[in-house]
Design a protein around this motif. Structure first.
Motif, PDB file in Angstrom:
ATOM      1  N   ALA A   5       0.822  -1.211   0.000  1.00  0.00           N
ATOM      2  CA  ALA A   5       0.000   0.000   0.000  1.00  0.00           C
ATOM      3  C   ALA A   5       0.856   1.261   0.000  1.00  0.00           C
ATOM      4  O   ALA A   5       0.508   2.259  -0.635  1.00  0.00           O
ATOM      5  N   ASN A   6       1.998   1.225   0.706  1.00  0.00           N
ATOM      6  CA  ASN A   6       2.902   2.380   0.716  1.00  0.00           C
ATOM      7  C   ASN A   6       3.330   2.752  -0.702  1.00  0.00           C
ATOM      8  O   ASN A   6       3.235   3.908  -1.117  1.00  0.00           O
ATOM      9  N   LEU A   7       3.819   1.751  -1.440  1.00  0.00           N
ATOM     10  CA  LEU A   7       4.346   2.029  -2.776  1.00  0.00           C
ATOM     11  C   LEU A   7       3.242   2.300  -3.784  1.00  0.00           C
ATOM     12  O   LEU A   7       3.388   3.154  -4.664  1.00  0.00           O
ATOM     13  N   VAL A   8       2.120   1.576  -3.663  1.00  0.00           N
ATOM     14  CA  VAL A   8       1.006   1.799  -4.596  1.00  0.00           C
ATOM     15  C   VAL A   8       0.481   3.227  -4.468  1.00  0.00           C
ATOM     16  O   VAL A   8       0.242   3.911  -5.471  1.00  0.00           O
ATOM     17  N   SER A   9       0.319   3.703  -3.246  1.00  0.00           N
ATOM     18  CA  SER A   9      -0.173   5.076  -3.060  1.00  0.00           C
ATOM     19  C   SER A   9       0.815   6.080  -3.625  1.00  0.00           C
ATOM     20  O   SER A   9       0.425   7.107  -4.200  1.00  0.00           O
ATOM     21  N   ASN A  10       2.111   5.789  -3.498  1.00  0.00           N
ATOM     22  CA  ASN A  10       3.133   6.696  -4.018  1.00  0.00           C
ATOM     23  C   ASN A  10       3.071   6.813  -5.539  1.00  0.00           C
ATOM     24  O   ASN A  10       3.060   7.917  -6.089  1.00  0.00           O
ATOM     25  N   PHE A  11       3.055   5.661  -6.235  1.00  0.00           N
ATOM     26  CA  PHE A  11       3.104   5.779  -7.692  1.00  0.00           C
ATOM     27  C   PHE A  11       1.766   6.234  -8.283  1.00  0.00           C
ATOM     28  O   PHE A  11       1.743   6.909  -9.314  1.00  0.00           O
ATOM     29  N   LYS A  12       0.676   5.930  -7.624  1.00  0.00           N
ATOM     30  CA  LYS A  12      -0.608   6.435  -8.121  1.00  0.00           C
ATOM     31  C   LYS A  12      -0.691   7.952  -7.968  1.00  0.00           C
ATOM     32  O   LYS A  12      -1.104   8.666  -8.895  1.00  0.00           O
TER      33      LYS A  12
END
Length: 241
Positions: A193-200
């Motif tokens: 979730a950390n990385l998904v929120s960042n790239f989105k």
């Protein structure tokens, strides 16, 4: 709306929406060698199956120690879609720091780039209570090659979906270690979730007509790794010079 909640969801998303002949490319002996979206996804899936066949699964820790190359990304996705934790190691790390991280993160397997990095990790291996398995990206005499695991996976009938379904957005994606400039390196846990929120959230910054990128910041750095996910999300091909 897309259904990307875990990093590896990018693979199906990209294959469905932006299939291309040059998904990720790297130079081999001075010439560009490319993975198509299809071949990248197939190789990644077979590597995941091979890792499962070798006994790896959720919460196991697998390290990657290599300069930027497409295989770095393949191992990253293959590790995280079976719920294991990827541990990036800078190729410039001292043997002392390599030993500390391998022990502290409880790493079981390391993918290394070449002969020099193999010898560095193998030297540390002799000092470990639980030696790690070592596989190389380059072909080295008497050293296990990463494609051996891919081949094992290609011969199995393992269904990856149950393993993927068991990975939740709040599960750990990676363990990254600080430089240790203020003392012993500190392990940081980052979730899918950390990385998904960042790239989105960063996707709005991508220029609309950019379809190719040249990458040079090390993938071991979490910013460049996030950017590689952003490119997969935004239909941008990546080239590692």
């Amino acid at each position: 709306m897309d259904n990307i909640t875990r990093v590896f969801d990018l693979l199906k998303y990209n294959l469905t929406n932006f299939p291309k002949d040059e998904f990720i490319s790297g130079k081999v002996n001075g010439k560009w060698v490319s993975y198509s979206t299809q071949s990248f996804c197939e190789t990644t899936d077979n590597l995941s199956k091979g890792l499962i066949q070798l006994g790896f699964g959720k919460a196991n820790r697998i390290a990657v120690m290599s300069p930027n190359r497409p295989e770095w990304n393949i191992t990253d996705y293959a590790i995280n879609q079976i719920g294991a934790y990827q541990v990036p190691l800078y190729p410039t790390l001292s043997e002392h720091d390599v030993k500390f991280i391998l022990e502290n993160a409880e790493v079981s397997l390391v993918f290394v780039n070449d002969k020099d990095l193999y010898h560095k990790v193998n030297s540390v291996n002799a000092q470990l209570t639980k030696p790690v398995q070592i596989y190389s990206f380059e072909e080295i005499a008497d050293v296990k090659h990463w494609k051996e695991i891919v081949e094992i996976g290609s011969q199995t009938t393992i269904d990856l979906k149950p393993y993927q379904d068991a990975v939740k957005p709040e599960d750990i994606l990676t363990l990254i270690y600080t430089s240790g400039t203020t003392g012993t390196p500190k392990g940081v846990m980052l979730t899918h979730a950390n990385l998904v929120s960042n790239f989105k959230n960063s996707s709005v910054l991508l220029p609309p007509n950019i379809h190719k990128s040249l990458s040079f910041l090390p993938l071991s750095h979490i910013f460049e790794r996030m950017i590689s996910y952003l490119y997969a999300y935004g239909n941008v091909s990546v080239y590692y010079a």
